[in-house]
Write a protein that holds these residues in place. Sequence first.
Motif, PDB file in Angstrom:
ATOM      1  N   TYR A 197       0.835  -1.201   0.000  1.00  0.00           N
ATOM      2  CA  TYR A 197       0.000   0.000   0.000  1.00  0.00           C
ATOM      3  C   TYR A 197       0.877   1.260   0.000  1.00  0.00           C
ATOM      4  O   TYR A 197       0.659   2.170  -0.797  1.00  0.00           O
ATOM      5  CB  TYR A 197      -0.927  -0.006   1.222  1.00  0.00           C
ATOM      6  CG  TYR A 197      -1.871   1.159   1.284  1.00  0.00           C
ATOM      7  CD1 TYR A 197      -3.093   1.127   0.623  1.00  0.00           C
ATOM      8  CD2 TYR A 197      -1.541   2.310   2.000  1.00  0.00           C
ATOM      9  CE1 TYR A 197      -3.968   2.192   0.679  1.00  0.00           C
ATOM     10  CE2 TYR A 197      -2.417   3.389   2.059  1.00  0.00           C
ATOM     11  CZ  TYR A 197      -3.621   3.323   1.401  1.00  0.00           C
ATOM     12  OH  TYR A 197      -4.476   4.391   1.453  1.00  0.00           O
TER      13      TYR A 197
ATOM     14  N   ASP B 284      -1.778  -2.123 -13.634  1.00  0.00           N
ATOM     15  CA  ASP B 284      -2.991  -2.679 -14.227  1.00  0.00           C
ATOM     16  C   ASP B 284      -2.908  -2.567 -15.742  1.00  0.00           C
ATOM     17  O   ASP B 284      -2.692  -1.486 -16.280  1.00  0.00           O
ATOM     18  CB  ASP B 284      -4.212  -1.901 -13.728  1.00  0.00           C
ATOM     19  CG  ASP B 284      -5.520  -2.516 -14.150  1.00  0.00           C
ATOM     20  OD1 ASP B 284      -5.600  -3.053 -15.268  1.00  0.00           O
ATOM     21  OD2 ASP B 284      -6.467  -2.465 -13.363  1.00  0.00           O
TER      22      ASP B 284
ATOM     23  N   THR C 111      -6.960   6.387  -2.353  1.00  0.00           N
ATOM     24  CA  THR C 111      -7.709   5.302  -1.719  1.00  0.00           C
ATOM     25  C   THR C 111      -8.867   4.837  -2.602  1.00  0.00           C
ATOM     26  O   THR C 111      -9.061   3.637  -2.801  1.00  0.00           O
ATOM     27  CB  THR C 111      -8.219   5.744  -0.332  1.00  0.00           C
ATOM     28  OG1 THR C 111      -7.093   6.141   0.462  1.00  0.00           O
ATOM     29  CG2 THR C 111      -8.955   4.625   0.361  1.00  0.00           C
TER      30      THR C 111
ATOM     31  N   LYS D 123      -7.513   3.051  -5.721  1.00  0.00           N
ATOM     32  CA  LYS D 123      -6.976   1.731  -5.387  1.00  0.00           C
ATOM     33  C   LYS D 123      -8.083   0.715  -5.148  1.00  0.00           C
ATOM     34  O   LYS D 123      -8.006  -0.410  -5.634  1.00  0.00           O
ATOM     35  CB  LYS D 123      -6.080   1.818  -4.156  1.00  0.00           C
ATOM     36  CG  LYS D 123      -5.551   0.454  -3.719  1.00  0.00           C
ATOM     37  CD  LYS D 123      -4.494   0.566  -2.683  1.00  0.00           C
ATOM     38  CE  LYS D 123      -3.965  -0.780  -2.248  1.00  0.00           C
ATOM     39  NZ  LYS D 123      -3.525  -1.641  -3.315  1.00  0.00           N
ATOM     40  N   PHE D 124      -9.099   1.090  -4.416  1.00  0.00           N
ATOM     41  CA  PHE D 124     -10.108   0.114  -4.000  1.00  0.00           C
ATOM     42  C   PHE D 124     -11.336   0.027  -4.906  1.00  0.00           C
ATOM     43  O   PHE D 124     -12.132  -0.891  -4.762  1.00  0.00           O
ATOM     44  CB  PHE D 124     -10.524   0.368  -2.557  1.00  0.00           C
ATOM     45  CG  PHE D 124      -9.406   0.076  -1.589  1.00  0.00           C
ATOM     46  CD1 PHE D 124      -8.992  -1.229  -1.366  1.00  0.00           C
ATOM     47  CD2 PHE D 124      -8.749   1.102  -0.944  1.00  0.00           C
ATOM     48  CE1 PHE D 124      -7.957  -1.510  -0.486  1.00  0.00           C
ATOM     49  CE2 PHE D 124      -7.710   0.836  -0.061  1.00  0.00           C
ATOM     50  CZ  PHE D 124      -7.306  -0.473   0.162  1.00  0.00           C
ATOM     51  N   PHE D 125     -11.473   0.960  -5.843  1.00  0.00           N
ATOM     52  CA  PHE D 125     -12.632   0.898  -6.727  1.00  0.00           C
ATOM     53  C   PHE D 125     -12.256   0.789  -8.202  1.00  0.00           C
ATOM     54  O   PHE D 125     -12.798  -0.035  -8.917  1.00  0.00           O
ATOM     55  CB  PHE D 125     -13.569   2.087  -6.496  1.00  0.00           C
ATOM     56  CG  PHE D 125     -14.240   2.031  -5.162  1.00  0.00           C
ATOM     57  CD1 PHE D 125     -15.270   1.142  -4.921  1.00  0.00           C
ATOM     58  CD2 PHE D 125     -13.815   2.853  -4.126  1.00  0.00           C
ATOM     59  CE1 PHE D 125     -15.873   1.064  -3.674  1.00  0.00           C
ATOM     60  CE2 PHE D 125     -14.411   2.786  -2.876  1.00  0.00           C
ATOM     61  CZ  PHE D 125     -15.442   1.891  -2.650  1.00  0.00           C
TER      62      PHE D 125
ATOM     63  N   LYS E 272      -9.085  -2.069  -8.385  1.00  0.00           N
ATOM     64  CA  LYS E 272      -9.272  -3.157  -7.430  1.00  0.00           C
ATOM     65  C   LYS E 272      -8.803  -4.474  -8.059  1.00  0.00           C
ATOM     66  O   LYS E 272      -9.188  -4.804  -9.168  1.00  0.00           O
ATOM     67  CB  LYS E 272     -10.748  -3.253  -7.055  1.00  0.00           C
ATOM     68  CG  LYS E 272     -11.082  -4.348  -6.108  1.00  0.00           C
ATOM     69  CD  LYS E 272     -12.575  -4.338  -5.827  1.00  0.00           C
ATOM     70  CE  LYS E 272     -12.954  -5.520  -4.977  1.00  0.00           C
ATOM     71  NZ  LYS E 272     -14.391  -5.544  -4.719  1.00  0.00           N
ATOM     72  N   LYS E 273      -7.965  -5.166  -7.324  1.00  0.00           N
ATOM     73  CA  LYS E 273      -7.462  -6.461  -7.798  1.00  0.00           C
ATOM     74  C   LYS E 273      -8.474  -7.540  -7.437  1.00  0.00           C
ATOM     75  O   LYS E 273      -8.951  -7.608  -6.315  1.00  0.00           O
ATOM     76  CB  LYS E 273      -6.115  -6.801  -7.153  1.00  0.00           C
ATOM     77  CG  LYS E 273      -5.045  -5.766  -7.372  1.00  0.00           C
ATOM     78  CD  LYS E 273      -4.521  -5.797  -8.773  1.00  0.00           C
ATOM     79  CE  LYS E 273      -3.315  -4.914  -8.887  1.00  0.00           C
ATOM     80  NZ  LYS E 273      -3.278  -4.059  -9.992  1.00  0.00           N
TER      81      LYS E 273
END
Length: 130
Positions: free
Chosen positions: A5, A63, A117, A120-122, A125-126
């Motif tokens: 992170y 990505d 944030t 990364k999370f939306f 997102k992995k």
Amino acid sequence: MIKKYFLEFKTYIFVGIANTAITLLIVFLMLLSGMGNYISNFIGFFFGMILSFLLNSKLTFKDSSNLLRRFPSYMLILIFSYSINLIILYTCLNYYSISNIPSQFFSLSIYVLVSFTLLKFFVFKKIKNY
């Protein structure tokens, strides 16, 4: 997990610095070529947003999936984050009477944290395969 992170966050910061320098260069080149302030600003930011998306996709979040599908979400998150930045800036300046530079620094810091944030999370997102 935490180490990854922070590595991504550090890369996000460096991409942002490089992107800002390139955006400013484009704006200044447009101004020097005789274009007006607003069109120069628009062109600089337009190319800056595309460059930011490409660099963050490849370098920060590593990505290589369908990037065209992710671009609208990327833009929405940056617009949302920028709106929060403006609200915080306005609040610092008008309700707490914090001077210009600390207000700008604080609101920009929140923008960076929120945008990273959410991206990364939306957007990036992995998906884990089990």
